[in-house]
Design an enzyme around this catalytic site. Sequence first.
Site, PDB file in Angstrom:
ATOM      1  N   GLU A  28       0.845  -1.199   0.000  1.00  0.00           N
ATOM      2  CA  GLU A  28       0.000   0.000   0.000  1.00  0.00           C
ATOM      3  C   GLU A  28       0.879   1.246   0.000  1.00  0.00           C
ATOM      4  O   GLU A  28       0.632   2.198  -0.732  1.00  0.00           O
ATOM      5  CB  GLU A  28      -0.909  -0.017   1.240  1.00  0.00           C
ATOM      6  CG  GLU A  28      -1.831   1.194   1.298  1.00  0.00           C
ATOM      7  CD  GLU A  28      -2.845   1.128   2.441  1.00  0.00           C
ATOM      8  OE1 GLU A  28      -2.838   0.132   3.187  1.00  0.00           O
ATOM      9  OE2 GLU A  28      -3.615   2.082   2.578  1.00  0.00           O
ATOM     10  N   ASN A  62       2.091   9.955   8.135  1.00  0.00           N
ATOM     11  CA  ASN A  62       3.527  10.167   7.909  1.00  0.00           C
ATOM     12  C   ASN A  62       4.330  10.130   9.205  1.00  0.00           C
ATOM     13  O   ASN A  62       5.506   9.749   9.198  1.00  0.00           O
ATOM     14  CB  ASN A  62       3.743  11.483   7.152  1.00  0.00           C
ATOM     15  CG  ASN A  62       3.365  11.342   5.682  1.00  0.00           C
ATOM     16  OD1 ASN A  62       2.846  10.302   5.269  1.00  0.00           O
ATOM     17  ND2 ASN A  62       3.611  12.360   4.893  1.00  0.00           N
ATOM     18  N   GLU A  63       3.690  10.488  10.321  1.00  0.00           N
ATOM     19  CA  GLU A  63       4.395  10.386  11.616  1.00  0.00           C
ATOM     20  C   GLU A  63       4.694   8.915  11.910  1.00  0.00           C
ATOM     21  O   GLU A  63       5.799   8.569  12.354  1.00  0.00           O
ATOM     22  CB  GLU A  63       3.549  10.989  12.756  1.00  0.00           C
ATOM     23  CG  GLU A  63       3.419  12.504  12.727  1.00  0.00           C
ATOM     24  CD  GLU A  63       2.401  12.994  11.701  1.00  0.00           C
ATOM     25  OE1 GLU A  63       1.550  12.188  11.267  1.00  0.00           O
ATOM     26  OE2 GLU A  63       2.455  14.181  11.315  1.00  0.00           O
TER      27      GLU A  63
HETATM   28  C1  LIG Z   1      -8.513   9.716   2.369  1.00  0.00           C
HETATM   29  C2  LIG Z   1      -8.388   8.579   3.315  1.00  0.00           C
HETATM   30  C3  LIG Z   1      -8.720   7.313   2.892  1.00  0.00           C
HETATM   31  C4  LIG Z   1      -8.630   6.241   3.794  1.00  0.00           C
HETATM   32  N1  LIG Z   1      -9.021   4.996   3.353  1.00  0.00           N
HETATM   33  C5  LIG Z   1      -9.001   3.969   4.228  1.00  0.00           C
HETATM   34  C6  LIG Z   1      -9.487   2.688   3.829  1.00  0.00           C
HETATM   35  O1  LIG Z   1      -9.917   2.488   2.692  1.00  0.00           O
HETATM   36  N2  LIG Z   1      -9.500   1.705   4.734  1.00  0.00           N
HETATM   37  C7  LIG Z   1      -9.034   1.874   6.002  1.00  0.00           C
HETATM   38  O2  LIG Z   1      -9.041   0.904   6.753  1.00  0.00           O
HETATM   39  N3  LIG Z   1      -8.570   3.081   6.425  1.00  0.00           N
HETATM   40  C8  LIG Z   1      -8.561   4.125   5.569  1.00  0.00           C
HETATM   41  N4  LIG Z   1      -8.113   5.360   5.976  1.00  0.00           N
HETATM   42  C9  LIG Z   1      -7.754   5.540   7.389  1.00  0.00           C
HETATM   43  C10 LIG Z   1      -6.280   5.775   7.656  1.00  0.00           C
HETATM   44  O3  LIG Z   1      -5.521   4.615   7.509  1.00  0.00           O
HETATM   45  C11 LIG Z   1      -6.191   6.352   9.075  1.00  0.00           C
HETATM   46  O4  LIG Z   1      -6.819   7.618   9.060  1.00  0.00           O
HETATM   47  C12 LIG Z   1      -4.781   6.469   9.561  1.00  0.00           C
HETATM   48  O5  LIG Z   1      -4.226   5.221   9.806  1.00  0.00           O
HETATM   49  C13 LIG Z   1      -4.663   7.336  10.846  1.00  0.00           C
HETATM   50  O6  LIG Z   1      -5.545   6.890  11.818  1.00  0.00           O
HETATM   51  P1  LIG Z   1      -6.564   7.892  12.558  1.00  0.00           P
HETATM   52  O7  LIG Z   1      -7.303   8.672  11.502  1.00  0.00           O
HETATM   53  O8  LIG Z   1      -7.378   7.081  13.509  1.00  0.00           O
HETATM   54  O9  LIG Z   1      -5.652   8.918  13.344  1.00  0.00           O
HETATM   55  P2  LIG Z   1      -4.960   8.694  14.765  1.00  0.00           P
HETATM   56  O10 LIG Z   1      -4.332   7.352  14.802  1.00  0.00           O
HETATM   57  O11 LIG Z   1      -5.945   9.032  15.833  1.00  0.00           O
HETATM   58  O12 LIG Z   1      -3.793   9.781  14.726  1.00  0.00           O
HETATM   59  C14 LIG Z   1      -4.047  11.171  14.968  1.00  0.00           C
HETATM   60  C15 LIG Z   1      -2.728  11.926  14.830  1.00  0.00           C
HETATM   61  O13 LIG Z   1      -1.786  11.468  15.827  1.00  0.00           O
HETATM   62  C16 LIG Z   1      -0.576  11.018  15.205  1.00  0.00           C
HETATM   63  N5  LIG Z   1      -0.061   9.829  15.897  1.00  0.00           N
HETATM   64  C17 LIG Z   1      -0.789   8.759  16.308  1.00  0.00           C
HETATM   65  N6  LIG Z   1       0.010   7.847  16.889  1.00  0.00           N
HETATM   66  C18 LIG Z   1       1.298   8.334  16.826  1.00  0.00           C
HETATM   67  C19 LIG Z   1       2.571   7.843  17.232  1.00  0.00           C
HETATM   68  N7  LIG Z   1       2.715   6.654  17.828  1.00  0.00           N
HETATM   69  N8  LIG Z   1       3.668   8.610  16.986  1.00  0.00           N
HETATM   70  C20 LIG Z   1       3.555   9.828  16.368  1.00  0.00           C
HETATM   71  N9  LIG Z   1       2.343  10.350  15.968  1.00  0.00           N
HETATM   72  C21 LIG Z   1       1.240   9.613  16.185  1.00  0.00           C
HETATM   73  C22 LIG Z   1      -0.967  10.672  13.775  1.00  0.00           C
HETATM   74  O14 LIG Z   1       0.126  10.781  12.897  1.00  0.00           O
HETATM   75  C23 LIG Z   1      -2.044  11.709  13.472  1.00  0.00           C
HETATM   76  O15 LIG Z   1      -1.437  12.911  13.077  1.00  0.00           O
HETATM   77  C24 LIG Z   1      -8.173   6.445   5.116  1.00  0.00           C
HETATM   78  C25 LIG Z   1      -7.827   7.735   5.544  1.00  0.00           C
HETATM   79  C26 LIG Z   1      -7.938   8.802   4.657  1.00  0.00           C
HETATM   80  C27 LIG Z   1      -7.562  10.170   5.159  1.00  0.00           C
END
Ligand SMILES: Cc1cc2nc3c(=O)[nH]c(=O)nc-3n(C[C@H](O)[C@H](O)[C@H](O)COP(=O)(O)OP(=O)(O)OC[C@H]3O[C@@H](n4cnc5c(N)ncnc54)[C@H](O)[C@@H]3O)c2cc1C
Length: 401
Positions: A246, A387-388
């Site tokens: 991916e 990206n983090e």
């Molecule tokens: C356009 C789009 C399409 C997507 N499509 C899919 C899909 O088809 N299927 C699917 O399953 N998912 C999908 N996603 C979900 C995507 O994989 C998640 O949004 C992503 O993994 C981040 O999870 P979260 O949104 O819960 O943010 P969180 O995990 O809550 O993170 C919030 C913030 O905290 C930071 N953060 C969290 N943990 C850490 C750490 N340990 N160290 C440093 N920084 C940290 C993150 O970088 C982010 O900036 C999609 C997302 C987008 C935006």
Amino acid sequence: MDISLSQEHLNFQTKVREFLNDNLTPDIREAGRLCATIMAEHEATWKWHRILHSQGWAAPNWPTEYGGPGWDPVQRYLYSAEYARTGAPHLTPLGLSMVGPAIMGHGSAEQKAFYLPRILSGDDVWCQGYSEPGAGSDLASLQCRAISDGDDYIINGSKTWTTDAHNANRMFCLVRTNTDGKPQAGITFLLLEMDTPGIAVEPIHILGGDHEFNQVFFDDVRVPQSGRIGAENDGWTVAKYLLEFERGVAVGVGPLRTRLNEIRALAQARRDSDGNALMAQLDFARAFAALDIELTTVEYTGHRTMADIVKRGSPGPASSMMKTRATEVQMAISELAMQAIANYAAPHQPEERLAGANLPPLGSRDEMSVTARYLNDRASAIYGGSNEIQRNIMAKLVLGM
Ligand SMILES: Cc1cc2nc3c(=O)[nH]c(=O)nc-3n(C[C@H](O)[C@H](O)[C@H](O)COP(=O)(O)OP(=O)(O)OC[C@H]3O[C@@H](n4cnc5c(N)ncnc54)[C@H](O)[C@@H]3O)c2cc1C
């Protein structure tokens, strides 16, 4: 060192160029041009998928035993460069670049025989059920529960941000099959059909106005265990393998070059009251050149990732580097495009990009997708693992910190 192309490769390049020019219909070209998100308009994209499949070119990176064209790395590079040059819509990566390789790597012989030809032909449209409302970056904390019942699992819970779930007929997902021990050790990788009773898909509209992803709800959904990839509770292994693809392959670098070229054209066309082109203004030209250089480095990283796939079968943790740099450059390109169109960035007109729209846009048609792209491109730093998180992976697995 001789870096010129052999006559064979030049012939191949001509063949690809001619095929693309002859077969890209106006509606497919338009869908690619107006695309401001990950996926172009559904009908045109899948029409294009079937055209490429009939030519044997739907999956340039697949091994020949599963229907790939058997191209060498130079041919693959030439194909992707020619493809990007046309601005044609990307084929949807969820089947071809994500679950397809996972099935090749971890599926049974029966699963490979059933699913892979259907992915290749475009008969199946896939979505990815990984993220949940409480599990994104910390994916291992996912709670969507699957309880074994005879030959089936019964699923209850929810998945979110599910791209293309409203078009997909199949989902690959991660479900919790065990709550004891390490969270990673209780996850199973499952394939299921989206029309199974008990599944509800609710749309989520994104900033740029498009409907691309959804929340999916499971209410006592009965799914055959024959759709499990790998062993029960070993889904984490399959999930990690798939995520490498991916990050490494689903990030399209070719279109970024096309988008930078589009900015050059816009900035050459835009004149101030003295008739000077924006492209001739020092600040803008400097910003453009800096981005051009950045993009070239990303293109080379892309070649290295591809070479790793050829050598080792998967891109490895360096795909995190590729994902991070490519998406940073992608966001910078969309910012520069906003500068290039200046006041025409203000009218946000998502309805103009829908198939069949017949209202004249404000500004030129070339400027119509710029604002939506700028807004939607912010998501590229989040999807595929933020990206983090990629930087954490690089620190640990690439730099050994
Ligand atoms: C356009 C789009 C399409 C997507 N499509 C899919 C899909 O088809 N299927 C699917 O399953 N998912 C999908 N996603 C979900 C995507 O994989 C998640 O949004 C992503 O993994 C981040 O999870 P979260 O949104 O819960 O943010 P969180 O995990 O809550 O993170 C919030 C913030 O905290 C930071 N953060 C969290 N943990 C850490 C750490 N340990 N160290 C440093 N920084 C940290 C993150 O970088 C982010 O900036 C999609 C997302 C987008 C935006």
